[in-house]
Each structure stands twice: as structure tokens, then as C-alpha cells.
Design an enzyme around this catalytic site. Structure first.
Site, mmCIF file in Angstrom:
data_model
loop_
_atom_site.group_PDB
_atom_site.id
_atom_site.type_symbol
_atom_site.label_atom_id
_atom_site.label_comp_id
_atom_site.label_asym_id
_atom_site.label_seq_id
_atom_site.Cartn_x
_atom_site.Cartn_y
_atom_site.Cartn_z
ATOM 1 C CG HIS A 48 36.907 35.270 -9.968
ATOM 2 N ND1 HIS A 48 37.402 36.549 -10.202
ATOM 3 C CD2 HIS A 48 37.839 34.645 -9.200
ATOM 4 C CE1 HIS A 48 38.584 36.669 -9.622
ATOM 5 N NE2 HIS A 48 38.875 35.539 -8.997
ATOM 6 C CD GLN B 96 40.216 32.441 -5.020
ATOM 7 O OE1 GLN B 96 41.042 31.550 -4.840
ATOM 8 N NE2 GLN B 96 40.502 33.718 -4.825
#
Length: 359
Positions: free
Chosen positions: A185, A187
Site C-alpha cells: 500500500h 499513502q
């Protein structure tokens, strides 16, 4: 690409990005969640003229849960995560523990010479894949293109929020970097100010343009590196190179050959060409020492309201690993004085990375 907006149980926005038009995104988040925290407090440092976010609620964020409790994996019939659906391609949602948000609280004076204001903005989490055991380097070209579509979408949307001055897309990878979740992931930060590094870049670019008949500093840096000994990979639309004054042991900058201010301005062809080049560089990083390489991947975009003619979108990828079993720690000179000392000759780093790039 199909884009579906929904909301989590505490009101946070969640957006699915799908390659298929028939993807069903009707799953509902039924978790009993605590109220959302108020926005951080921004305090101004009069000595550096920088804004510092004070976000005490982030101390309670989730830290390194086991794989079967990962909040970024799809939900199942027996466990609900941050993503209500049982599968997904790419998903973006508001961070549960944001450094910046639109939920304002009460902000008093800090005392001294420090001004105080609310940390208005937004922080989002982007999950690149539902596969917990994967990594960005193992995404297919189609998957990377979808990620880029999502980055471009979020850059445009967040840039339109009142008070947002800059949008920053990034990925932290590896325990050595300080990640709190291992699922692949990244951000996205929507800052209420222009970041210090970007101000340095734009100041240097403005001075360079004034001294060189309006020429672009970034474009001239790229032109000087193309075809040189520090290039590690290239195609018709992108070049990846180790900068001459690299701060980090292994650092690669990836530039599109056309100057654009941000991700939203890239063409479909440029997004497609980025995918295989970037993943080959990431795999080369892992191949250097035969271990998973910790890294930070940082997209440098022009601010929302200033310097857009000076800015030049590019990605900076760097690792703190300098040798097998050895890390580059930011100790006295770097942390206290901001004066970097690099242990690896940039030309040697480029040779090592280039030797591992897929051909």
C-alpha cells in the site's frame, strides 16, 4: 476504469478503482467504530519557517498485526476490515489516523513565538492489490496503470479541496523504513502548505530560469543525465537515473521526457510506459543483495496554486540499505544539520542497479 465511491462506518470515504465495469461494490461496513479524531494542530517553527503537525491520535494506530488480522485485506464472511468488499483491484480510503483532515477541533495558542493553526487537509491510504503477499514490483503492467489512474484521480480531487496546497503520493516499504502494515500500500497526503523540500526545488528552479533565459532546471538535469553513466533504465518516454549528488546509498529518479506539473497531466501513453520501467527498477533493487529492499518512493508534484510552470513531475526512489546487513542511519550530520554524507559512489550504485535491471 470503473470508479465507485462509498463510505465506511465512521463516515470516511472509500473509493474502488476497478478494471471491470461489472464489479459489485455494494458491500457495507458494519463495524462499530470510534468517532473520527479531529485534525492535527500545526505549529510554526520560526527558526526554519516550517510547519510541524502535532497529531497525538496517531500514537494509537494499528501496528504490525498478523496477516490474518490485516486491515487492508478484503473483508471475509467472518472478519471485516477497512475494505468491506471480498475482493478489489485498487482501493483508496481516508486514513483512520490522519495527519491532516477536515474534522476541526479547538486550537489554542502554543506559547513562545510559534503560530498555531488547524491541520486542514486529507490523508488517504491506497491499497495497490488485494494480495497481501505481493509487492509493487510484482504488479502487472495493467495493475500499475490502474494505480496510476487512481493516483491521477486523487491528485485532481484533492487539489480541489479548499486549503490544500500540495498533494504527495508515496509508498513506504519495509520494516526498516518504519512501516506499520505489511500489505502492499501507499499513502497520499494533501498538505495545507507547500512542503519544505518543494520550496527548495522551486526556489532553485526560479533562480536557474532567471540566469538561463527561462530554461527549466529539471529538464536540463534530465538532459544532462540521459545517455550518461548514471542511467539505469530508459524507454521512449521515461528515464531512470541515479542523481550525481545522491543523498542515499541507492537512489533513482524517474523522469518523464515531457515536463508536466503532476500525475493528472500524464497521457495514457506516458502512464503505460512508466509501468514496466518502474517495476524493473524495483526488482533490480531487490536483486542487489538478494533480500527484500526497504525503500521510499516519492512522487514530486507541483503545488496546487504556485510554481506550476517551474515544477516537473518526477519520482524519487531511495533505500536506506547500503550493503548486506547494513543500513544508512540518519545520525548527527544528517539529522541535526541536514548535511548528507553518502557511503556509495553514485556511479557505482548506478552500475550495480543497472546490472540487475530486466533486459
Amino acid at each position: 476504469m470503473k470508479r465507485t465511491i462509498t463510505h465506511l462506518a465512521d463516515g470516511r470515504e472509500l473509493i474502488y478503482f476497478d478494471r471491470r465495469d461489472d464489479a459489485d461494490r455494494g458491500a457495507i461496513d458494519r463495524r462499530p467504530l470510534d468517532p473520527r479524531p479531529v485534525a492535527s494542530e500545526l505549529r510554526h517553527d520560526p527558526l526554519t519557517e516550517e510547519w510541524i503537525a502535532i497529531a497525538g491520535h496517531r500514537q494509537t494506530r494499528t501496528f504490525m498485526p498478523p496477516a490474518d488480522e490485516c486491515p487492508l485485506c478484503p473483508s471475509t464472511d467472518t472478519r471485516q476490515s477497512e475494505i468491506p468488499a471480498h475482493d478489489y483491484d485498487v482501493v483508496v480510503f481516508e486514513n483512520r489516523f490522519p495527519s491532516f483532515s477536515g474534522d476541526l477541533g479547538a486550537y489554542g495558542a502554543a506559547g513562545g513565538l510559534s503560530d498555531v493553526r488547524p491541520g486542514v487537509g486529507r490523508c488517504e491510504v491506497m491499497c495497490f492489490t488485494s494480495d497481501h503477499s505481493s509487492s509493487f514490483s510484482h504488479l502487472t503492467d495493467d495493475q500499475v496503470e490502474l494505480v496510476m489512474e487512481a493516483w491521477a484521480d486523487r491528485t485532481a480531487e484533492l487539489s480541489a479541496i479548499d486549503g490544500v496546497e500540495q498533494v504527495f503520493c508515496f509508498e513506504n516499504r519495509g520494516e526498516e523504513i518504519g512501516i506499520t502494515l505489511t500489505h502492499p500500500h501507499g499513502q497520499i497526503y494533501a498538505y495545507p502548505y507547500v512542503t519544505p523540500r518543494t520550496r527548495l526545488h522551486l526556489g532553485a528552479a526560479a533562480r536557474y530560469a532567471a540566469a538561463h533565459e527561462g530554461r527549466s532546471l529539471f529538464a536540463d538535469v534530465l538532459a544532462a543525465e540521459r545517455g550518461g553513466p548514471r542511467v539505469v533504465a530508459a524507454n521512449e518516454l521515461w528515464t531512470a537515473f541515479v542523481p550525481a549528488a545522491a543523498r542515499w546509498p541507492f537512489e533513482v529518479h524517474l523522469y518523464p521526457h515531457r515536463q508536466v506539473p503532476d500525475l493528472a497531466a500524464l497521457t495514457g501513453a506516458e502512464r503505460a510506459a512508466f509501468a514496466p520501467l518502474y517495476t524493473s527498477v524495483l526488482r533490480a533493487f531487490d536483486g542487489l543483495f538478494g533480500v527484500v529492499m526497504p525503500y521510499i518512493a516519492a512522487w514530486h508534484q507541483a503545488p496546487v496554486r504556485e510554481g506550476r510552470d517551474l515544477g516537473y513531475l518526477h519520482l524519487e526512489l531511495f533505500s536506506i540499505r547500503r550493503a548486506p546487513g547494513k543500513l544508512k542511519y540518519l545520525a548527527g550530520s544528517e539529522s541535526a544539520m541536514g548535511a548528507f554524507v553518502n557511503d556509495v559512489l553514485p556511479e557505482e550504485a548506478a552500475r550495480m542497479i543497472r546490472s540487475q535491471v530486466d533486459h
